[in-house]
Design a protein around this motif. Sequence first.
Motif, short mmCIF file in Angstrom:
data_model
loop_
_atom_site.label_atom_id
_atom_site.label_comp_id
_atom_site.label_asym_id
_atom_site.label_seq_id
_atom_site.Cartn_x
_atom_site.Cartn_y
_atom_site.Cartn_z
N MET A 1 -10.13 33.59 -13.16
CA MET A 1 -8.87 34.14 -12.68
C MET A 1 -7.87 33.02 -12.44
O MET A 1 -6.71 33.13 -12.81
CB MET A 1 -9.14 34.93 -11.40
CG MET A 1 -7.91 35.52 -10.77
SD MET A 1 -7.29 36.82 -11.82
CE MET A 1 -6.08 37.50 -10.79
N GLY A 2 -8.32 31.95 -11.81
CA GLY A 2 -7.44 30.82 -11.54
C GLY A 2 -6.96 30.16 -12.81
O GLY A 2 -5.80 29.74 -12.90
N LEU A 3 -7.84 30.08 -13.82
CA LEU A 3 -7.46 29.48 -15.08
C LEU A 3 -6.40 30.32 -15.79
O LEU A 3 -5.45 29.79 -16.36
CB LEU A 3 -8.71 29.31 -15.97
CG LEU A 3 -8.47 28.65 -17.32
CD1 LEU A 3 -7.92 27.25 -17.13
CD2 LEU A 3 -9.74 28.63 -18.14
N ALA A 4 -6.52 31.63 -15.75
CA ALA A 4 -5.54 32.52 -16.38
C ALA A 4 -4.18 32.38 -15.69
O ALA A 4 -3.13 32.39 -16.36
CB ALA A 4 -6.02 33.96 -16.32
N LEU A 5 -4.19 32.25 -14.36
CA LEU A 5 -2.94 32.08 -13.62
C LEU A 5 -2.27 30.76 -13.98
O LEU A 5 -1.06 30.70 -14.19
CB LEU A 5 -3.21 32.15 -12.12
CG LEU A 5 -1.99 31.96 -11.21
CD1 LEU A 5 -0.98 33.06 -11.46
CD2 LEU A 5 -2.40 31.91 -9.76
N LEU A 6 -3.04 29.68 -14.08
CA LEU A 6 -2.48 28.39 -14.44
C LEU A 6 -1.90 28.41 -15.86
O LEU A 6 -0.85 27.84 -16.12
CB LEU A 6 -3.54 27.29 -14.31
CG LEU A 6 -3.92 26.91 -12.89
CD1 LEU A 6 -5.07 25.92 -12.89
CD2 LEU A 6 -2.72 26.33 -12.17
N MET A 7 -2.58 29.08 -16.79
CA MET A 7 -2.09 29.17 -18.16
C MET A 7 -0.80 29.99 -18.22
O MET A 7 0.13 29.68 -18.98
CB MET A 7 -3.16 29.77 -19.07
CG MET A 7 -4.33 28.81 -19.30
SD MET A 7 -5.65 29.52 -20.28
CE MET A 7 -4.86 29.69 -21.85
N ALA A 8 -0.72 31.06 -17.43
CA ALA A 8 0.49 31.89 -17.41
C ALA A 8 1.67 31.11 -16.84
O ALA A 8 2.78 31.20 -17.34
CB ALA A 8 0.24 33.15 -16.60
N LEU A 9 1.45 30.34 -15.79
CA LEU A 9 2.52 29.55 -15.20
C LEU A 9 2.97 28.44 -16.15
O LEU A 9 4.14 28.11 -16.24
CB LEU A 9 2.07 28.95 -13.87
CG LEU A 9 1.92 29.93 -12.72
CD1 LEU A 9 1.35 29.22 -11.49
CD2 LEU A 9 3.25 30.57 -12.39
N GLN A 10 2.03 27.85 -16.88
CA GLN A 10 2.36 26.77 -17.79
C GLN A 10 3.14 27.29 -19.00
O GLN A 10 4.00 26.60 -19.53
CB GLN A 10 1.08 26.09 -18.25
CG GLN A 10 1.32 24.85 -19.06
CD GLN A 10 0.02 24.17 -19.43
OE1 GLN A 10 -1.05 24.75 -19.35
NE2 GLN A 10 0.12 22.92 -19.84
N SER A 11 2.88 28.50 -19.43
CA SER A 11 3.55 29.03 -20.63
C SER A 11 4.90 29.67 -20.32
O SER A 11 5.61 30.05 -21.24
CB SER A 11 2.65 30.05 -21.32
OG SER A 11 2.48 31.18 -20.48
N ALA A 12 5.25 29.81 -19.05
CA ALA A 12 6.54 30.41 -18.70
C ALA A 12 7.66 29.48 -19.17
O ALA A 12 7.65 28.29 -18.90
CB ALA A 12 6.63 30.65 -17.20
N ALA A 13 8.61 30.03 -19.88
CA ALA A 13 9.73 29.23 -20.42
C ALA A 13 10.78 29.01 -19.34
O ALA A 13 11.11 29.92 -18.59
CB ALA A 13 10.34 29.93 -21.60
N LEU A 14 11.28 27.81 -19.31
CA LEU A 14 12.37 27.50 -18.39
C LEU A 14 13.69 27.85 -19.05
O LEU A 14 13.85 27.76 -20.27
CB LEU A 14 12.35 26.02 -18.02
CG LEU A 14 11.14 25.53 -17.24
CD1 LEU A 14 11.22 24.03 -17.05
CD2 LEU A 14 11.06 26.23 -15.90
#
Length: 115
Positions: A1-14
């Motif tokens: 779960m934590g890994l999925a959250l980190l990947m989602a935050l990293q892929s969010a475009a600025l």
Amino acid sequence: MGLALLMALQSAALAPPPPPALVSDFDLATFRPSGDAADGRGCVGRDPSEIVVCGRRRRGGAYPFAEMERKFAVGPIVAEAGIGGGATGRAYVEGVEIGPGMRSNRLMVGIKLPF
């Protein structure tokens, strides 16, 4: 779960940064004719790096308001055109009440022939 959250935050475009503000120190109101031109119109600049714009004024003012009014006068909009032989074709709308609370809206095409 934590890994999925980190990947989602990293892929969010600025959001891209806003474009830089356009800054210019050019103001046409501060420029005056030089008056030192050989042709007498003031169209030669003193400094070779400056931009000089020359032109002649129209008779009757800078803007031909009478001509623009004649060309772009507002009149009735009529969808009618000549189709040859003196005949004209037109398109128009018509609304007729055909019963209590019932209305028939129609798009009509007509042809007029001279006789």
